[in-house]
Scaffold this motif. Sequence first.
Motif, PDB file in Angstrom:
ATOM      1  N   ASP A 108      78.666  36.413  68.089  1.00 52.99           N
ATOM      2  CA  ASP A 108      77.662  37.030  67.360  1.00 52.99           C
ATOM      3  C   ASP A 108      78.148  37.899  66.012  1.00 52.99           C
ATOM      4  O   ASP A 108      78.306  39.099  66.317  1.00 52.99           O
ATOM      5  CB  ASP A 108      76.527  37.740  68.175  1.00 52.99           C
ATOM      6  CG  ASP A 108      75.306  38.210  67.484  1.00 52.99           C
ATOM      7  OD1 ASP A 108      75.337  37.978  66.268  1.00 52.99           O
ATOM      8  OD2 ASP A 108      74.503  38.496  68.151  1.00 52.99           O
ATOM      9  N   PRO A 109      77.662  37.235  64.917  1.00 50.82           N
ATOM     10  CA  PRO A 109      78.507  38.127  63.643  1.00 50.82           C
ATOM     11  C   PRO A 109      77.474  39.232  63.371  1.00 50.82           C
ATOM     12  O   PRO A 109      77.847  39.961  62.574  1.00 50.82           O
ATOM     13  CB  PRO A 109      78.346  36.970  62.585  1.00 50.82           C
ATOM     14  CG  PRO A 109      77.498  35.941  63.077  1.00 50.82           C
ATOM     15  CD  PRO A 109      77.505  35.986  64.333  1.00 50.82           C
ATOM     16  N   ASP A 110      76.351  39.184  63.902  1.00 50.27           N
ATOM     17  CA  ASP A 110      75.493  40.524  63.717  1.00 50.27           C
ATOM     18  C   ASP A 110      75.532  41.623  64.676  1.00 50.27           C
ATOM     19  O   ASP A 110      74.970  42.695  64.558  1.00 50.27           O
ATOM     20  CB  ASP A 110      74.211  40.108  63.645  1.00 50.27           C
ATOM     21  CG  ASP A 110      73.480  39.098  62.564  1.00 50.27           C
ATOM     22  OD1 ASP A 110      74.417  39.134  61.469  1.00 50.27           O
ATOM     23  OD2 ASP A 110      72.795  38.075  62.947  1.00 50.27           O
ATOM     24  N   LEU A 111      76.668  41.506  65.608  1.00 53.00           N
ATOM     25  CA  LEU A 111      76.701  42.708  66.437  1.00 53.00           C
ATOM     26  C   LEU A 111      77.106  43.998  65.658  1.00 53.00           C
ATOM     27  O   LEU A 111      78.099  43.874  64.874  1.00 53.00           O
ATOM     28  CB  LEU A 111      77.794  42.253  67.495  1.00 53.00           C
ATOM     29  CG  LEU A 111      77.323  41.355  68.425  1.00 53.00           C
ATOM     30  CD1 LEU A 111      78.376  40.698  69.494  1.00 53.00           C
ATOM     31  CD2 LEU A 111      76.354  41.707  69.290  1.00 53.00           C
ATOM     32  N   PHE A 112      77.104  45.017  66.146  1.00 51.29           N
ATOM     33  CA  PHE A 112      77.748  46.257  65.643  1.00 51.29           C
ATOM     34  C   PHE A 112      78.944  46.611  66.558  1.00 51.29           C
ATOM     35  O   PHE A 112      78.801  46.898  67.743  1.00 51.29           O
ATOM     36  CB  PHE A 112      76.704  47.291  65.584  1.00 51.29           C
ATOM     37  CG  PHE A 112      77.478  48.808  65.134  1.00 51.29           C
ATOM     38  CD1 PHE A 112      77.470  48.956  63.856  1.00 51.29           C
ATOM     39  CD2 PHE A 112      77.799  49.824  65.862  1.00 51.29           C
ATOM     40  CE1 PHE A 112      78.002  50.057  63.297  1.00 51.29           C
ATOM     41  CE2 PHE A 112      78.429  50.882  65.331  1.00 51.29           C
ATOM     42  CZ  PHE A 112      78.715  51.040  64.061  1.00 51.29           C
ATOM     43  N   ASP A 154      64.585  45.865  71.752  1.00 53.01           N
ATOM     44  CA  ASP A 154      65.565  45.700  72.957  1.00 53.01           C
ATOM     45  C   ASP A 154      67.112  46.019  72.415  1.00 53.01           C
ATOM     46  O   ASP A 154      67.490  45.458  71.329  1.00 53.01           O
ATOM     47  CB  ASP A 154      65.699  44.298  73.732  1.00 53.01           C
ATOM     48  CG  ASP A 154      66.807  44.179  74.763  1.00 53.01           C
ATOM     49  OD1 ASP A 154      66.614  45.053  75.683  1.00 53.01           O
ATOM     50  OD2 ASP A 154      68.021  43.546  74.439  1.00 53.01           O
ATOM     51  N   MET A 155      67.677  46.942  72.977  1.00 53.25           N
ATOM     52  CA  MET A 155      69.064  47.324  72.854  1.00 53.25           C
ATOM     53  C   MET A 155      70.089  47.339  73.810  1.00 53.25           C
ATOM     54  O   MET A 155      69.808  47.764  74.747  1.00 53.25           O
ATOM     55  CB  MET A 155      69.103  48.743  71.842  1.00 53.25           C
ATOM     56  CG  MET A 155      68.059  48.937  70.843  1.00 53.25           C
ATOM     57  SD  MET A 155      68.250  50.704  70.098  1.00 53.25           S
ATOM     58  CE  MET A 155      69.918  51.016  69.408  1.00 53.25           C
ATOM     59  N   LEU A 156      71.123  46.593  73.491  1.00 53.31           N
ATOM     60  CA  LEU A 156      72.359  46.404  74.561  1.00 53.31           C
ATOM     61  C   LEU A 156      73.375  46.925  74.091  1.00 53.31           C
ATOM     62  O   LEU A 156      73.862  46.830  73.158  1.00 53.31           O
ATOM     63  CB  LEU A 156      72.501  44.840  74.881  1.00 53.31           C
ATOM     64  CG  LEU A 156      73.256  44.580  76.043  1.00 53.31           C
ATOM     65  CD1 LEU A 156      73.040  43.338  76.835  1.00 53.31           C
ATOM     66  CD2 LEU A 156      74.683  44.499  75.568  1.00 53.31           C
ATOM     67  N   PHE A 157      74.048  48.055  74.785  1.00 53.84           N
ATOM     68  CA  PHE A 157      75.395  48.749  74.783  1.00 53.84           C
ATOM     69  C   PHE A 157      76.265  48.369  75.893  1.00 53.84           C
ATOM     70  O   PHE A 157      75.919  48.352  76.903  1.00 53.84           O
ATOM     71  CB  PHE A 157      75.123  50.011  74.630  1.00 53.84           C
ATOM     72  CG  PHE A 157      74.280  50.704  73.619  1.00 53.84           C
ATOM     73  CD1 PHE A 157      74.870  51.059  72.400  1.00 53.84           C
ATOM     74  CD2 PHE A 157      72.929  50.592  73.927  1.00 53.84           C
ATOM     75  CE1 PHE A 157      73.836  51.587  71.562  1.00 53.84           C
ATOM     76  CE2 PHE A 157      72.076  51.242  73.021  1.00 53.84           C
ATOM     77  CZ  PHE A 157      72.431  51.566  71.544  1.00 53.84           C
ATOM     78  N   GLY A 187      73.112  39.362  79.366  1.00 57.24           N
ATOM     79  CA  GLY A 187      72.030  40.152  78.834  1.00 57.24           C
ATOM     80  C   GLY A 187      71.488  39.331  77.975  1.00 57.24           C
ATOM     81  O   GLY A 187      70.508  40.026  77.179  1.00 57.24           O
ATOM     82  N   GLU A 188      71.591  38.193  77.699  1.00 55.90           N
ATOM     83  CA  GLU A 188      70.649  37.247  76.851  1.00 55.90           C
ATOM     84  C   GLU A 188      69.356  37.084  77.063  1.00 55.90           C
ATOM     85  O   GLU A 188      68.515  37.109  76.381  1.00 55.90           O
ATOM     86  CB  GLU A 188      71.594  35.845  76.740  1.00 55.90           C
ATOM     87  CG  GLU A 188      72.826  35.940  76.010  1.00 55.90           C
ATOM     88  CD  GLU A 188      73.406  34.524  75.886  1.00 55.90           C
ATOM     89  OE1 GLU A 188      73.020  33.441  76.566  1.00 55.90           O
ATOM     90  OE2 GLU A 188      74.541  34.389  75.233  1.00 55.90           O
TER      91      GLU A 188
END
Length: 255
Positions: A108-112, A154-157, A187-188
């Motif tokens: 996923d290129p949009d991940l931080f 929704d935020m996943l860390f 977590g998808e």
Amino acid sequence: RRWDQMGCSFENGRLKETEASRGLAYDIEVVADGRRVSVTGNDPADLPGLVDRAVTLVRIGSAAHFSAYPAPASITSVKTYSPETAALSRERMIEACRAIVDALKAYDPDLFIQVGSGRHESETLLATSGGVRHHVRETHWGLGGGVQRTQGTDMLFTGYGRGWRDLNELWDPDWISRRVLEDLRNGEAVADAPAGKATLLLPPQAFQMLLTPLVMGVNGRNVIKGDSPLRGRIGEQVLDPCLTLTDNPHLDFAG
């Protein structure tokens, strides 16, 4: 004691900084009349002055729970220094971090994405008025990475890291990226929170947090000060019989 360390860090998937530092320090500790004080400096020429300051300040130092340093005794030799870790280069650390970043971006290129690595080498000489002369050389490396994924509200860390004194098979950037990707895939699908009582499954990583009160309880300083609820309870059963804890301080390269 002296130390030499270097490392690198990636932020938002890009190399943010590299760092390297060296240092030298002296600690002088004095115990007298039931009090203890410690002073620190980094100028070898000022050692006599450090001693004078320590002797002067001990009058207002904290309470000491011992009156003298112990005499020398036999100890178990434990390996703490690895030449391979000491030779770990900045280029290799950057390469490992970039491999983690690339694997996560491919998903996923949009991940931080935040990734970092470092290695530390130190040498310490301990000398006491009780006759102890103890020389230690140590190394340690660390490698880890984590991500933040935001989708609407929704935020996943998630993130994983490893560290050891010896540069062995634990140095594995692919392992870190695989673990992070496993969490991302799990977590998808966002599930609704259950109502009422629910069964809670804790992974091994979470169990460590539950041991924090126990770790504080067996801390020698807390025991001596009387802050530990375990003080004076040697021989008693304080945990559930289903738990077995083993403390092995003589494991080579642990820590």
